[in-house]
Design a protein around this motif. Structure first.
Motif, PDB file in Angstrom:
ATOM      1  N   LEU A  28       0.364  -0.944   0.231  1.00  0.00           N
ATOM      2  CA  LEU A  28      -0.086  -0.350  -0.095  1.00  0.00           C
ATOM      3  C   LEU A  28       0.650   1.634   0.003  1.00  0.00           C
ATOM      4  N   ALA A  29       1.811   1.297   1.158  1.00  0.00           N
ATOM      5  CA  ALA A  29       2.862   2.489   0.828  1.00  0.00           C
ATOM      6  C   ALA A  29       3.910   2.857  -0.332  1.00  0.00           C
ATOM      7  N   LEU A  30       3.912   1.783  -1.631  1.00  0.00           N
ATOM      8  CA  LEU A  30       4.481   1.699  -2.733  1.00  0.00           C
ATOM      9  C   LEU A  30       3.520   2.644  -3.670  1.00  0.00           C
ATOM     10  N   THR A  31       2.171   2.783  -3.740  1.00  0.00           N
ATOM     11  CA  THR A  31       1.266   3.077  -3.978  1.00  0.00           C
ATOM     12  C   THR A  31       1.129   4.841  -3.979  1.00  0.00           C
ATOM     13  N   THR A  32       1.256   4.988  -2.570  1.00  0.00           N
ATOM     14  CA  THR A  32       1.171   6.328  -2.167  1.00  0.00           C
ATOM     15  C   THR A  32       2.107   7.297  -2.683  1.00  0.00           C
ATOM     16  N   ARG A  33       3.576   6.764  -2.970  1.00  0.00           N
ATOM     17  CA  ARG A  33       4.380   7.475  -2.812  1.00  0.00           C
ATOM     18  C   ARG A  33       4.389   8.025  -4.699  1.00  0.00           C
ATOM     19  N   PRO A  34       4.416   9.467  -4.985  1.00  0.00           N
ATOM     20  CA  PRO A  34       4.095   9.874  -6.781  1.00  0.00           C
ATOM     21  C   PRO A  34       5.300   9.637  -7.169  1.00  0.00           C
ATOM     22  N   GLY A  35       5.114   9.196  -8.718  1.00  0.00           N
ATOM     23  CA  GLY A  35       6.735   8.576  -9.664  1.00  0.00           C
ATOM     24  C   GLY A  35       6.172   8.015 -10.121  1.00  0.00           C
ATOM     25  N   ALA A  36       7.370   7.568 -10.298  1.00  0.00           N
ATOM     26  CA  ALA A  36       7.497   6.245 -12.316  1.00  0.00           C
ATOM     27  C   ALA A  36       6.855   5.092 -11.573  1.00  0.00           C
ATOM     28  N   LEU A  37       6.833   4.300  -9.925  1.00  0.00           N
ATOM     29  CA  LEU A  37       6.846   2.762  -9.522  1.00  0.00           C
ATOM     30  C   LEU A  37       4.922   3.030  -9.430  1.00  0.00           C
ATOM     31  N   ALA A  38       4.556   4.227  -8.469  1.00  0.00           N
ATOM     32  CA  ALA A  38       3.096   4.047  -8.635  1.00  0.00           C
ATOM     33  C   ALA A  38       2.762   3.947  -9.791  1.00  0.00           C
ATOM     34  N   GLU A  39       3.045   4.753 -10.777  1.00  0.00           N
ATOM     35  CA  GLU A  39       2.563   4.989 -11.921  1.00  0.00           C
ATOM     36  C   GLU A  39       2.666   3.754 -12.574  1.00  0.00           C
ATOM     37  N   VAL A  40       3.656   2.906 -13.089  1.00  0.00           N
ATOM     38  CA  VAL A  40       3.691   1.456 -13.628  1.00  0.00           C
ATOM     39  C   VAL A  40       2.709   0.633 -12.610  1.00  0.00           C
ATOM     40  N   LEU A  41       2.625   0.310 -11.206  1.00  0.00           N
ATOM     41  CA  LEU A  41       1.998   0.031 -10.658  1.00  0.00           C
ATOM     42  C   LEU A  41       0.153   0.618 -11.278  1.00  0.00           C
ATOM     43  N   ALA A  42      -0.058   1.112 -11.174  1.00  0.00           N
ATOM     44  CA  ALA A  42      -1.413   1.843 -11.326  1.00  0.00           C
ATOM     45  C   ALA A  42      -1.762   1.700 -12.601  1.00  0.00           C
ATOM     46  N   ASP A  43      -0.619   1.403 -13.848  1.00  0.00           N
ATOM     47  CA  ASP A  43      -0.516   1.295 -14.988  1.00  0.00           C
ATOM     48  C   ASP A  43      -0.918  -0.214 -15.552  1.00  0.00           C
ATOM     49  N   HIS A  44      -1.405  -1.304 -14.529  1.00  0.00           N
ATOM     50  CA  HIS A  44      -1.268  -2.499 -14.294  1.00  0.00           C
ATOM     51  C   HIS A  44      -2.451  -2.690 -13.376  1.00  0.00           C
ATOM     52  N   GLY A  45      -3.296  -1.818 -12.310  1.00  0.00           N
ATOM     53  CA  GLY A  45      -4.388  -1.697 -12.267  1.00  0.00           C
ATOM     54  C   GLY A  45      -4.210  -1.848 -10.998  1.00  0.00           C
ATOM     55  N   VAL A  46      -2.726  -1.328 -10.149  1.00  0.00           N
ATOM     56  CA  VAL A  46      -3.031  -1.583  -8.643  1.00  0.00           C
ATOM     57  C   VAL A  46      -2.413  -0.584  -8.481  1.00  0.00           C
ATOM     58  N   THR A  47      -3.780   0.572  -7.662  1.00  0.00           N
ATOM     59  CA  THR A  47      -3.566   1.389  -7.183  1.00  0.00           C
ATOM     60  C   THR A  47      -3.915   0.900  -5.755  1.00  0.00           C
ATOM     61  N   TYR A  48      -3.862   2.246  -4.250  1.00  0.00           N
ATOM     62  CA  TYR A  48      -4.296   2.208  -3.714  1.00  0.00           C
ATOM     63  C   TYR A  48      -5.887   1.926  -3.277  1.00  0.00           C
ATOM     64  N   GLU A  49      -6.490   2.494  -3.484  1.00  0.00           N
ATOM     65  CA  GLU A  49      -7.864   1.999  -3.418  1.00  0.00           C
ATOM     66  C   GLU A  49      -8.711   0.890  -3.873  1.00  0.00           C
ATOM     67  N   ALA A  50      -7.202   0.205  -4.853  1.00  0.00           N
ATOM     68  CA  ALA A  50      -8.095  -1.013  -5.497  1.00  0.00           C
ATOM     69  C   ALA A  50      -7.412  -1.901  -4.969  1.00  0.00           C
ATOM     70  N   LEU A  51      -6.381  -1.823  -4.172  1.00  0.00           N
ATOM     71  CA  LEU A  51      -5.645  -1.871  -3.106  1.00  0.00           C
ATOM     72  C   LEU A  51      -6.686  -2.215  -2.099  1.00  0.00           C
ATOM     73  N   GLU A  52      -6.957  -1.378  -1.366  1.00  0.00           N
ATOM     74  CA  GLU A  52      -8.078  -1.222  -0.073  1.00  0.00           C
ATOM     75  C   GLU A  52      -9.027  -2.374  -0.440  1.00  0.00           C
ATOM     76  N   ARG A  53     -10.138  -2.571  -1.536  1.00  0.00           N
ATOM     77  CA  ARG A  53     -11.298  -2.620  -1.809  1.00  0.00           C
ATOM     78  C   ARG A  53     -10.988  -4.873  -1.857  1.00  0.00           C
ATOM     79  N   VAL A  54      -9.187  -4.723  -2.321  1.00  0.00           N
ATOM     80  CA  VAL A  54      -9.613  -6.688  -2.372  1.00  0.00           C
ATOM     81  C   VAL A  54      -8.675  -6.813  -0.633  1.00  0.00           C
ATOM     82  N   LEU A  55      -8.216  -6.159   0.438  1.00  0.00           N
ATOM     83  CA  LEU A  55      -7.850  -6.299   1.179  1.00  0.00           C
ATOM     84  C   LEU A  55      -9.116  -6.056   3.061  1.00  0.00           C
TER      85      LEU A  55
END
Length: 203
Positions: free
Chosen positions: A167-194
């Motif tokens: 979850l913490a990785l998705t909250t940092r702005p930058g390329a890594l969070a962007e790559v995760l979001a491009d693959h459907g992994v956002t903070y909100e999506a993770l919270e829904r699953v978890l």
């Protein structure tokens, strides 16, 4: 803070150190933390990543991370902002690589620390990786009142699981969070699953 980590969270940190060593990096980065999370099996983070389909697309994530490294870690948002100022980052990357070789803008991968060509000793965490660890504590604390979180507390002390690192990785702005979001992994999506009510939740 490491004493607050669950066994799975500690394994992620140790796995990140291993990824840094295998890639001959001088420092442990947030990318190494993500790669270590992708290695995990039978943990809350691995469940969430599988539920969001990321474990089946690991190669795509690795390619996207390599492309971001090649651009010096700039995200597409950074590139768009620079473009608005008349700066073409793609052109800059091409010229730098033409002069200095492919991957010249990548950081943290240079030099040996001893005369034998072997890397030895302690690999520090980058400021960004340390920030992920700090954010994981805040994330765990923010979720402490949820029903599952009661088992994540020892004597009132918040415990950090590998899901909190993710979850913490998705909250940092930058390329890594962007790559995760491009693959459907956002903070909100993770919270829904978890933690989401009425949906599959990590056990």
């Amino acid at each position: 803070m490491f004493e607050r980590f669950t066994k799975d969270a500690r394994a992620v940190v140790l796995g990140a150190l291993d990824h840094a060593e295998r890639s001959h990096a001088n420092e442990v980065t947030e990318e190494h933390l993500l790669l270590s999370l992708l290695d995990r099996k039978a943990s809350r983070a691995s469940f969430a990543l599988a539920a969001l389909g990321l474990t089946d697309r690991r190669d795509s994530v690795v390619r996207a991370l390599a492309e971001a490294r090649r651009r010096g870690g700039f995200s597409r948002a950074d590139m768009d902002a620079l473009s608005g100022l008349g700066i073409d980052l793609s052109e800059i990357v091409s010229r730098v690589e033409e002069a200095h070789g492919v991957g010249a803008l990548e950081s943290g991968r240079k030099g040996n620390r001893n005369g034998w060509g072997l890397r030895s000793g302690h690999r520090p965490f980058t400021r960004d990786a340390k920030d992920v660890l700090t954010r994981s504590l805040r994330t765990a604390h923010a979720h402490r009142d949820l029903p599952h979180a009661r088992i994540r507390s020892r004597g009132g002390t918040t415990i950090i699981g590998d899901e909190h690192l993710l979850l913490a990785l998705t909250t940092r702005p930058g390329a890594l969070a962007e790559v995760l979001a491009d693959h459907g992994v956002t903070y909100e999506a993770l919270e829904r699953v978890l933690y989401g009510a009425g949906e599959a939740k990590a056990g």
